[in-house]
Write an enzyme that holds these catalytic residues in place. Structure first.
Site, PDB file in Angstrom:
ATOM      1  N   ARG A   1      -8.393   0.536  12.938  1.00  0.00           N
ATOM      2  CA  ARG A   1      -6.976   0.837  12.741  1.00  0.00           C
ATOM      3  C   ARG A   1      -6.872   2.001  11.769  1.00  0.00           C
ATOM      4  NH1 ARG A   1      -4.641  -0.582   7.938  1.00  0.00           N
ATOM      5  NH2 ARG A   1      -5.479  -2.328   6.715  1.00  0.00           N
TER       6      ARG A   1
ATOM      7  N   GLU B   1       0.831  -1.202   0.000  1.00  0.00           N
ATOM      8  CA  GLU B   1       0.000   0.000   0.000  1.00  0.00           C
ATOM      9  C   GLU B   1       0.868   1.254   0.000  1.00  0.00           C
ATOM     10  OE1 GLU B   1      -2.984   1.018  -0.248  1.00  0.00           O
ATOM     11  OE2 GLU B   1      -4.361  -0.642   0.174  1.00  0.00           O
TER      12      GLU B   1
ATOM     13  N   ASN C   1      -9.958   5.428   2.288  1.00  0.00           N
ATOM     14  CA  ASN C   1      -8.994   5.177   1.218  1.00  0.00           C
ATOM     15  C   ASN C   1      -8.884   6.366   0.259  1.00  0.00           C
ATOM     16  OD1 ASN C   1      -7.381   2.785   1.009  1.00  0.00           O
ATOM     17  ND2 ASN C   1      -9.269   1.582   0.968  1.00  0.00           N
TER      18      ASN C   1
ATOM     19  N   ASP D   1      -9.666   2.015  -4.066  1.00  0.00           N
ATOM     20  CA  ASP D   1      -8.577   1.910  -3.092  1.00  0.00           C
ATOM     21  C   ASP D   1      -7.732   3.175  -3.194  1.00  0.00           C
ATOM     22  OD1 ASP D   1      -6.759   0.928  -1.192  1.00  0.00           O
ATOM     23  OD2 ASP D   1      -6.864  -1.093  -1.979  1.00  0.00           O
TER      24      ASP D   1
ATOM     25  N   ASN E   1      -5.612   3.967   8.457  1.00  0.00           N
ATOM     26  CA  ASN E   1      -5.422   3.472   7.095  1.00  0.00           C
ATOM     27  C   ASN E   1      -4.782   4.548   6.211  1.00  0.00           C
ATOM     28  OD1 ASN E   1      -5.740   1.024   5.581  1.00  0.00           O
ATOM     29  ND2 ASN E   1      -7.317   2.040   4.351  1.00  0.00           N
TER      30      ASN E   1
END
Length: 296
Positions: free
Chosen positions: A103, A19, A151, A202, A105
């Site tokens: 969490r 990522e 995202n 994404d 991101n």
């Protein structure tokens, strides 16, 4: 003029959940992460001088610090400053101490040096996440709430439009972004994502012409959207699970794309042999915009 893309495997290191690529123009180095395994990677534009830092916990995104000797890392336990020489880390702030199933991101630095990042539900089901902004002075602000999976935050060339996606809504949003204050307002649908192939929005980046490039994870595509939200171009990728994008290289004309070797949940599809590789896409005929450092 748009060219014909050429896709190469830059490094086949099989990141479990690759990522967050970031090209640092000052050091001429590419950075990216393995979100699941908790590592930050760095290399030259052509994949040499590979180095890794172990965060010892999941990481959602990172930025290069203003001093060039540190990273800002969005870890599961909060935002940390990472010393690149020693690997030592310093907790700056934990935005969600009361949400153990969340969490941090994806994140990106705005043109003024703030870090804009989001959180997510680890099961990708509950709208427990938020979109945050963290200033170089240590101020945390909430820009949006009720998000399942944060995202693709990125900015228009003038920095006055913030793009962002809650992956499973099927939409990419645009906000009016006040560069002086870092406030976001007037959320609207920028584009509706074609999820017919099973893909979802994404990571994303914006090129110098103001077009947004978005990775369609699980769909094996990269989509280029015009500033009005219409689809301008579709690039098929060698893997289904392409995850995030960044322009970089000496001429800012290479599009780097991360991918994942293993899906985070059983319901997501497996992939081919090149799963988890870092790809370099050339011949696109466009250039990107250098990303600012945190605190710049």
């Amino acid at each position: 003029m748009l060219g014909s893309p050429h896709i190469d495997v830059l490094l086949d290191i099989k990141t479990t959940l690759g990522e967050g690529p970031v090209w640092d123009a000052e050091s001429q180095r590419l950075h990216w992460i393995d979100s699941a395994d908790g590592r930050i990677f760095r290399s030259t534009h052509d994949g040499r001088e590979l180095r890794a830092w172990d965060m010892r916990e999941p990481i959602g995104s990172m930025a290069v610090g203003k001093d060039g000797a540190s990273f800002l890392a969005a870890l599961k336990s909060g935002l940390h400053r990472i010393d690149t020489s020693s690997g030592e880390r310093e907790l700056l702030i934990d935005p969600e101490p009361d949400l153990p199933n969340n969490r941090l991101n994806d994140g990106k630095v705005d043109r003024q040096g703030r870090f804009v990042f989001g959180s997510m539900d680890t099961l990708e089901e509950q709208p427990s996440g938020s979109l945050f902004s963290y200033s170089p002075q240590g101020q945390l602000s909430i820009l949006d709430k009720d998000i399942v999976v944060s995202n693709g935050p990125c900015f228009s060339p003038d920095g006055k439009t913030l793009y962002f996606a809650d992956t499973w809504t099927g939409e990419i949003w645009a906000y009016d972004y006040e560069t002086a204050t870092g406030k976001a307002s007037n959320r609207r649908t920028f584009a509706t994502v074609d999820t017919s192939s099973g893909g979802a929005a994404d990571g994303a980046t914006v090129d110098a012409e103001g077009y947004l490039w978005q990775a369609l994870v699980y769909g094996g595509k990269i989509i280029r959207y015009a500033p009005d939200g219409t689809v301008d171009r579709v690039i098929e990728t060698p893997v289904l699970k392409v995850t995030s994008l960044a322009f970089g290289g000496p001429k800012m004309d290479t599009l780097y794309a991360t991918s994942m070797a293993k899906p985070p949940l059983p319901r997501f599809p497996e992939d081919g042999q090149q799963r988890g590789a870092l790809f370099a896409i050339t011949g696109l005929g466009v250039i990107g915009i250098p990303e600012p450092r945190f605190g710049a």
